[in-house]
Design a protein around this motif. Structure first.
Motif, short mmCIF file in Angstrom:
data_model
loop_
_atom_site.label_atom_id
_atom_site.label_comp_id
_atom_site.label_asym_id
_atom_site.label_seq_id
_atom_site.Cartn_x
_atom_site.Cartn_y
_atom_site.Cartn_z
N VAL A 280 17.46 -4.53 -10.82
CA VAL A 280 15.94 -4.69 -11.24
C VAL A 280 16.04 -3.32 -12.12
CG1 VAL A 280 13.63 -4.33 -10.71
CG2 VAL A 280 15.01 -5.89 -9.10
N GLU A 281 15.29 -3.37 -13.49
CA GLU A 281 15.44 -2.46 -14.32
C GLU A 281 13.84 -1.43 -13.97
OE1 GLU A 281 15.94 -3.00 -18.31
OE2 GLU A 281 17.90 -4.42 -18.05
N ASP A 282 14.07 -0.01 -14.11
CA ASP A 282 12.89 0.52 -13.95
C ASP A 282 13.06 1.79 -15.05
OD1 ASP A 282 13.14 3.36 -12.35
OD2 ASP A 282 14.34 1.63 -11.40
N PRO A 283 12.09 2.49 -15.53
CA PRO A 283 12.10 3.30 -16.61
C PRO A 283 12.76 4.43 -16.01
CG PRO A 283 9.88 3.06 -15.96
CD PRO A 283 10.47 1.87 -15.30
N SER A 284 12.42 4.89 -14.70
CA SER A 284 13.13 6.24 -14.16
C SER A 284 14.66 6.05 -14.09
CB SER A 284 12.51 6.33 -12.75
OG SER A 284 13.19 7.38 -12.07
N THR A 285 15.03 5.09 -13.38
CA THR A 285 16.52 4.85 -13.40
C THR A 285 17.23 4.73 -14.66
OG1 THR A 285 16.17 3.70 -11.03
CG2 THR A 285 18.52 3.47 -12.43
N ALA A 286 16.66 4.01 -15.70
CA ALA A 286 17.08 4.14 -17.20
C ALA A 286 17.47 5.24 -17.82
CB ALA A 286 16.32 2.83 -17.79
N GLN A 287 16.37 6.38 -17.70
CA GLN A 287 16.59 7.48 -18.21
C GLN A 287 17.45 8.41 -17.42
OE1 GLN A 287 13.93 10.94 -17.70
NE2 GLN A 287 12.44 10.29 -16.03
N LEU A 288 17.44 8.20 -16.19
CA LEU A 288 18.64 8.96 -15.56
C LEU A 288 20.18 8.43 -15.97
CD1 LEU A 288 17.08 9.18 -11.92
CD2 LEU A 288 17.49 11.07 -13.53
N LEU A 289 20.39 7.37 -15.93
CA LEU A 289 21.43 6.52 -16.64
C LEU A 289 21.76 7.14 -17.79
CD1 LEU A 289 21.38 2.80 -15.41
CD2 LEU A 289 23.26 4.46 -14.75
N HIS A 290 20.90 7.32 -18.72
CA HIS A 290 21.25 7.57 -20.03
C HIS A 290 21.47 9.27 -19.99
CE1 HIS A 290 20.28 8.25 -24.47
NE2 HIS A 290 19.72 9.35 -23.99
N LYS A 291 21.06 10.15 -19.30
CA LYS A 291 21.06 11.36 -19.15
C LYS A 291 22.58 11.80 -18.59
CE LYS A 291 19.14 14.63 -20.39
NZ LYS A 291 19.25 15.25 -21.43
N VAL A 292 22.89 10.81 -17.41
CA VAL A 292 24.19 11.00 -16.87
C VAL A 292 25.39 10.72 -18.01
CG1 VAL A 292 25.77 9.79 -15.31
CG2 VAL A 292 23.50 10.40 -14.63
N ASN A 293 25.11 9.48 -18.89
CA ASN A 293 25.98 9.16 -19.72
C ASN A 293 25.89 10.16 -20.80
OD1 ASN A 293 26.90 6.63 -18.72
ND2 ASN A 293 25.25 5.62 -19.21
N GLU A 294 24.93 10.73 -21.11
CA GLU A 294 24.86 11.82 -22.15
C GLU A 294 25.76 12.86 -21.95
OE1 GLU A 294 21.71 14.84 -23.84
OE2 GLU A 294 21.06 12.91 -23.47
N TRP A 295 25.59 13.52 -20.74
CA TRP A 295 26.38 14.68 -20.24
C TRP A 295 27.91 14.26 -19.86
CZ3 TRP A 295 22.29 17.38 -16.68
CH2 TRP A 295 21.41 18.15 -17.45
N ARG A 296 28.26 13.17 -19.34
CA ARG A 296 29.54 12.76 -19.14
C ARG A 296 30.53 12.59 -20.44
NH1 ARG A 296 30.52 7.80 -16.41
NH2 ARG A 296 32.37 8.97 -15.08
N LYS A 297 29.90 12.39 -21.46
CA LYS A 297 30.41 12.12 -22.87
C LYS A 297 31.01 13.35 -23.13
CE LYS A 297 28.18 8.15 -24.31
NZ LYS A 297 27.09 7.31 -25.22
#
Length: 557
Positions: A540-557
């Motif tokens: 299930v999509e929610d904006p909070s988890t989506a933004q955290l995934l985006h930040k994790v991926n941004e920093w892991r790159k």
């Protein structure tokens, strides 16, 4: 002729309703009133609320209850059918109704010298066979005849497990291995899925002399699977052999799934099995405890089982009014359901018991932290409280301020050890003895202050000490004569049976844990997303988890 409406309807009293009425009456009495300094009645009450079993002593006199309370609680548990349900537990009935299986962890500690209850015979025989196989493996390591992939004898065990496959063995290892000279082999525990516990071991252990114990009931738990894969990769690289060779020489598997162990590469001769009817958080007594036996010896592990078995027999045969597990359960239910106390602190006054709060958190909250009864209906009252705690002297410098002068009501178990063997020269022993006496003094003082609050301030200190100690925090003192294998076995079995008795009172199944599973499933999908793998099903999509995934991926790159 009188109308039915005009005639008084008789009030129907049940044990629960009587307990609620009794609780209202007791609200007017504080623990200071009940402990009434110096009065004969208070002394008689204290004597009546203290119980001893072997090397365990429990004092309930600082609980907000009377002997009448215990009598009403006894009526309640008897009306719930404890006697028959206890008999069914020991006879191997399918008391775990949701999974349609027995809960026969008591069979794992049943000695071969005693006839088990009818219905437990085959379970006890199976457990005794596995215990014999475990003892043979332990002896092979202790005698220096278990060789790693490069031909060197084993010196260290890395026990990889999580939850019930980790907390029990780790607790016992810490509690009993306080003297390095008593250790037969070094044991290290790894549970966290992030690898943080494993990495330091990879830096300091000799890979040629390290034996892995993979302890997992299902043999599929992600935490253990990822840790063992990393450990095998380390050993394979360091020893310059393939992982299959490492498995043949340096891996023991403990599980209820022998087929999965074989598929993983654990040789049959290095597999130890326990059955589905032993739940993970009740599995210390099964081959899950092999690392305890490796570290401290089979005789020590047998003494642990003997203490637990003695408590089993006490629980099975002793009348409720003298039955320690039943009394601990009834007092806990009284605090939670009738005095409306939502949290319970476990406060060991011995650093060797530092993992006791974490162990009891899983045992009690995973078992009875439920709101749906056996009948499928929602429970309308409090069940298991939130358990937490720390080593008592450390807690005094952290959270005791809130407990003494904050607004929250908390119940507590203070756990202390009366005596400890000498460990060094006479000068060192004198110093250690003073430390032990100071620790015991703090335990007793804090228990008193929890109960009495400002009334605990001696007359000579009145006006010199800040007041505002709220008191009236109910607590029990659990005193062990010594911290040995028998005593800790009896103590942990007492808490196990406490959980069962409370499940009877609350009409719960204490042997399943459906609330644990969904989080694991959600994590699988998110892991696949992070690992850039095909996603099995979309969360299930929610904006909070989506933004955290985006930040994790941004920093892991």
């Amino acid at each position: 002729m009188n109308s039915p409406l005009s005639s008084a309807t008789p009030r129907v009293y049940t044990p629960v309703s009587e307990l609620h009425v009794h609780a209202e009456h007791l609200q007017a009495q504080s623990l200071s009133d009940l402990l009434g300094s110096g009065s004969t009645a208070a002394q008689q009450r204290a004597n009546a609320l203290a119980f001893t079993f072997g090397s365990l002593h429990i004092d309930f006199s600082k609980q907000r209850l009377t002997t009448k309370t215990l009598m009403l609680l006894k009526d309640w548990v008897e009306s719930c059918g404890l006697a028959a349900k206890r008999q069914a537990l020991f006879a191997g009935a399918k008391v775990n109704t949701s999974e349609r299986r027995a809960a026969l962890h008591v069979a794992a500690r049943w000695p071969s010298s005693e006839t088990p209850p009818e219905g437990m015979e085959s379970a006890a025989a199976f457990c005794q066979h596995q215990r014999k196989r475990m003892a043979e493996m332990v002896e092979r390591v202790h005698s220096g005849k278990w060789y790693g992939a490069t031909g060197q004898a084993i010196t260290d065990i890395v026990h990889i497990g999580v939850g019930g496959s980790d907390l029990g063995p780790k607790l016992v290892s810490e509690a009993l291995a306080d003297r390095p000279s008593s250790a037969k082999v070094n044991v290290h525990y790894v549970s966290t899925m992030d690898g943080a516990q494993l990495l330091p071991l990879m830096e300091c252990l000799n890979p040629a002399t390290t034996l892995l114990v993979l302890a997992s009931k299902s043999f599929t738990t992600a935490d253990t699977q990822f840790n063992v894969r990393t450990a095998l990769a380390w050993l394979s690289h360091a020893l310059e052999v393939d992982e299959a060779t490492v498995c043949r020489h340096q891996l023991i598997g403990v599980s209820s799934k022998p087929d999965k162990m074989a598929e993983f590469g654990v040789p049959e001769a290095q597999q130890l099995v326990f059955k589905e009817w032993i739940g993970g958080r009740f599995s210390l007594w099964s081959p899950i405890g092999i690392s305890v036996a490796m570290q401290l010896g089979v005789a020590c592990f047998d003494a642990l089982l003997a203490g637990a078995h003695a408590m089993d027999k006490h629980f099975l045969h002793t009348p409720i009014e003298e039955n320690l597990p039943a009394l601990v359960a009834l007092v806990g239910a009284w605090n939670s359901q009738f005095l409306n106390i939502p949290t319970h602190a476990v406060l060991p006054y011995d650093g060797r018991l530092k993992s006791l709060p974490a162990y009891l958190q899983q045992l009690e909250m995973e078992s009875n932290g439920k709101s749906v009864g056996l009948d499928g209906r929602s429970v309308t009252h409090a069940t298991c409280p939130i358990l937490w705690g720390d080593v008592g002297p450390n807690g005094q410098h952290a959270f005791y301020q809130l407990l003494h002068q904050g607004v929250h009501t908390v119940s507590a178990d203070f756990v202390a050890v009366a005596q400890r063997a000498g460990v060094g020269c006479e000068k060192v022993n004198r110093s250690l003895k003073a430390q032990e006496q100071l620790t015991l003094a703090h335990c007793l003082a804090q228990s008193q202050l929890f109960a009495l609050g400002d009334d605990a301030i001696p007359q000579a200190l009145r006006g010199l000490m800040a007041q505002g100690y709220r008191g009236n925090q109910p607590n029990s003192v659990v005193l062990l004569k010594t911290l040995d294998a028998w005593s800790i076995g009896a103590l942990l079995a007492l808490y196990e049976h406490k959980v069962f008795v409370q499940s009877v009172l609350w009409n719960l199944n204490p042997f399943d844990q459906p609330g644990v599973e969904l989080g694991k499933r959600l994590a699988t999908s998110l892991y696949q997303t992070l690992a850039d793998e095909p996603v099995e099903y979309q969360n299930v999509e929610d904006p909070s988890t989506a933004q955290l995934l985006h930040k994790v991926n941004e920093w892991r790159k």
